[in-house]
Write a protein that holds these residues in place. Structure first.
Motif, PDB file in Angstrom:
ATOM      1  N   LYS A  63      56.554  90.381  15.913  1.00 27.86           N
ATOM      2  CA  LYS A  63      55.553  90.583  15.250  1.00 27.86           C
ATOM      3  C   LYS A  63      54.606  89.534  15.050  1.00 27.86           C
ATOM      4  N   LEU A  64      53.365  89.962  15.058  1.00 28.73           N
ATOM      5  CA  LEU A  64      52.358  88.810  14.841  1.00 28.73           C
ATOM      6  C   LEU A  64      52.401  88.272  13.591  1.00 28.73           C
ATOM      7  N   ASP A  65      52.222  87.013  13.484  1.00 25.84           N
ATOM      8  CA  ASP A  65      52.213  86.163  12.031  1.00 25.84           C
ATOM      9  C   ASP A  65      53.731  85.964  11.605  1.00 25.84           C
ATOM     10  N   GLN A  66      54.590  86.427  12.161  1.00 21.58           N
ATOM     11  CA  GLN A  66      55.982  86.325  11.697  1.00 21.58           C
ATOM     12  C   GLN A  66      56.609  85.283  12.677  1.00 21.58           C
ATOM     13  N   PRO A  67      57.653  84.837  11.890  1.00 22.73           N
ATOM     14  CA  PRO A  67      58.553  83.609  12.828  1.00 22.73           C
ATOM     15  C   PRO A  67      59.180  84.269  13.994  1.00 22.73           C
ATOM     16  N   LEU A  68      59.006  83.356  15.193  1.00 30.34           N
ATOM     17  CA  LEU A  68      59.819  83.752  16.241  1.00 30.34           C
ATOM     18  C   LEU A  68      61.421  83.690  16.099  1.00 30.34           C
ATOM     19  N   GLU A  69      62.289  84.106  17.022  1.00 27.76           N
ATOM     20  CA  GLU A  69      63.500  83.858  17.091  1.00 27.76           C
ATOM     21  C   GLU A  69      64.251  83.853  18.305  1.00 27.76           C
ATOM     22  N   SER A  70      65.388  83.385  18.392  1.00 27.92           N
ATOM     23  CA  SER A  70      66.343  83.017  19.847  1.00 27.92           C
ATOM     24  C   SER A  70      67.543  82.592  19.284  1.00 27.92           C
ATOM     25  N   ALA A  71      68.505  82.258  20.083  1.00 29.31           N
ATOM     26  CA  ALA A  71      69.924  81.628  19.970  1.00 29.31           C
ATOM     27  C   ALA A  71      69.553  80.335  19.435  1.00 29.31           C
ATOM     28  N   VAL A  72      70.291  80.079  18.167  1.00 29.21           N
ATOM     29  CA  VAL A  72      70.105  78.786  17.669  1.00 29.21           C
ATOM     30  C   VAL A  72      71.750  78.391  17.183  1.00 29.21           C
ATOM     31  N   VAL A  73      71.970  77.051  17.563  1.00 24.98           N
ATOM     32  CA  VAL A  73      73.055  76.485  16.906  1.00 24.98           C
ATOM     33  C   VAL A  73      72.533  75.795  15.428  1.00 24.98           C
ATOM     34  N   ALA A  74      73.363  75.917  14.299  1.00 26.06           N
ATOM     35  CA  ALA A  74      73.086  75.366  13.175  1.00 26.06           C
ATOM     36  C   ALA A  74      74.265  75.000  12.355  1.00 26.06           C
ATOM     37  N   LYS A  75      73.977  74.138  11.382  1.00 31.04           N
ATOM     38  CA  LYS A  75      74.997  73.453  10.483  1.00 31.04           C
ATOM     39  C   LYS A  75      74.694  74.236   9.372  1.00 31.04           C
ATOM     40  N   VAL A  76      75.971  74.546   8.561  1.00 32.00           N
ATOM     41  CA  VAL A  76      75.971  75.105   7.377  1.00 32.00           C
ATOM     42  C   VAL A  76      75.891  73.862   6.380  1.00 32.00           C
ATOM     43  N   THR A  77      74.896  73.885   5.719  1.00 32.04           N
ATOM     44  CA  THR A  77      74.800  72.579   4.557  1.00 32.04           C
ATOM     45  C   THR A  77      75.070  73.082   3.247  1.00 32.04           C
ATOM     46  N   GLU A  78      74.938  74.295   2.959  1.00 33.23           N
ATOM     47  CA  GLU A  78      75.386  75.005   1.629  1.00 33.23           C
ATOM     48  C   GLU A  78      75.877  76.410   1.764  1.00 33.23           C
ATOM     49  N   SER A  79      76.933  76.752   1.332  1.00 29.92           N
ATOM     50  CA  SER A  79      77.757  78.227   1.302  1.00 29.92           C
ATOM     51  C   SER A  79      77.737  78.747   0.010  1.00 29.92           C
ATOM     52  N   LYS A  80      77.490  79.914  -0.004  1.00 29.05           N
ATOM     53  CA  LYS A  80      78.024  80.795  -1.121  1.00 29.05           C
ATOM     54  C   LYS A  80      78.355  82.200  -0.512  1.00 29.05           C
TER      55      LYS A  80
END
Length: 331
Positions: A63-80
């Protein structure tokens, strides 16, 4: 502050930097049941170009003016969230944000001790799985057969050729420079390669490299390369339609040779697919690819671009063939 990359306008033809916008938002806070994620590696892939069109497809358009997305590797910095701990590394479809919250649904943990984290976006990620299921399930290669691969120095193609060799086939790759031909033959073990940028007659070139014909064609390119492959296909050949990067930026519907008579006369199987068709078998693929990787039977190449801000440019560079292997941005 938290940088986010938005789709500013839909590209016309080849994407431009002006089609994207980088904004700064407030850093989000982790709510109940959520994770706070720090983006480490971002995958850029040709198929994302299709999602930039406002048209119905197998996946929802951006969608226009919305963040794009793709496959990402991330680190969990905080978990609830009881299923994840702070310090875990995860992979999934995530937005192009430096920091984001997530429910955890659809994310899978990855092991940095098994392979470099970036590998989970390539050889142990969607591209590796695309090669694995596309070649083995649709292509059904048999020992002694000839497998032709276009986009052979790319993320998917380079793995396809190696799996073909593991299965006892002859592997021929098509790529766009002598440097890439050397890469696929010397590092990835292809039997030979064709530099399309220096080839006037692709049909003849394929015939010279595959004098006994082509049994399996793994197509990442489409267009004239597909036509030439079909001119060399054997009876009962299999054609795997994985991608068509040569056509993604076209603004009009292209036309070409009609393939129906070849398909009928030679009893050809031609099938398109997306890797999500095999979602319930992903673990099988990851385990086998990981085993081959550990045994040294599978090698992988990455083009890693530094800096979160460079994600749009890295994506654009795919269409100029500036990547060798998987294109990944280190955020």
């Amino acid at each position: 502050m938290n940088k986010v990359i938005y789709l500013k306008k839909r590209p016309e033809g080849k994407p431009q930097l002006s089609d994207f916008e980088i904004k700064e938002d407030q850093k989000p806070e982790c709510g109940d049941g959520e994770l706070l994620l720090e983006t480490l590696y971002v995958s850029v892939d040709p198929y994302l170009r299709g999602r930039m069109r406002d048209e119905k497809s197998y996946i929802e358009p951006f969608k226009l003016d919305q963040p794009l997305e793709s496959a990402v590797v991330a680190k969990v910095t905080e978990s609830k969230n009881d299923d994840f701990n702070s310090g875990d590394y995860v992979m999934g479809m995530l937005q192009w944000k430096q920091i984001q919250t997530h429910s955890g649904k659809g994310l899978r943990k990855v092991d940095k001790d098994l392979a470099p984290l970036s590998a989970y976006l390539g050889v142990l990620g969607m591209t590796g799985l695309t090669a694995y299921f596309g070649l083995l399930d649709i292509g059904e290669p048999k020992e002694g057969e000839t497998v032709l691969v276009s986009g052979a120095a790319g993320a998917v193609g380079s793995i396809v050729g190696q799996i073909a060799k593991i299965k006892g086939c002859k592997a021929i790759g098509i790529a766009g420079s002598d440097e890439k031909i050397n890469l696929i033959t010397e590092k990835f073990g292809f039997d030979s390669g064709i530099n399309y940028s220096e080839t006037d007659n692709m049909t003849a070139a394929i015939g010279n490299h595959a004098p006994d014909g082509v049994d399996v064609y793994f197509d990442n390119v489409g267009s004239y390369t597909l036509d030439a492959a079909m001119n060399n296909i054997n009876r009962f050949g299999r054609v795997i339609n994985c991608g068509a990067i040569s056509l993604y930026n076209e603004t009009e519907q292209p036309t070409g040779p009609r393939l129906e008579t070849t398909i009928v006369k030679k009893s050809i199987k031609m099938q398109g697919f997306i890797v999500r068709n095999y979602e319930d078998r992903f673990e099988e693929g990851v385990q086998q690819l990981g085993k081959w990787l550990k045994e040294g039977k599978l090698k992988h190449e990455e083009t890693i671009v530094d800096d979160f801000d460079q994600i749009p440019q890295a994506f654009i560079d795919l269409f100029d063939g500036k990547n060798k292997g998987k294109m990944v941005v280190k955020a």
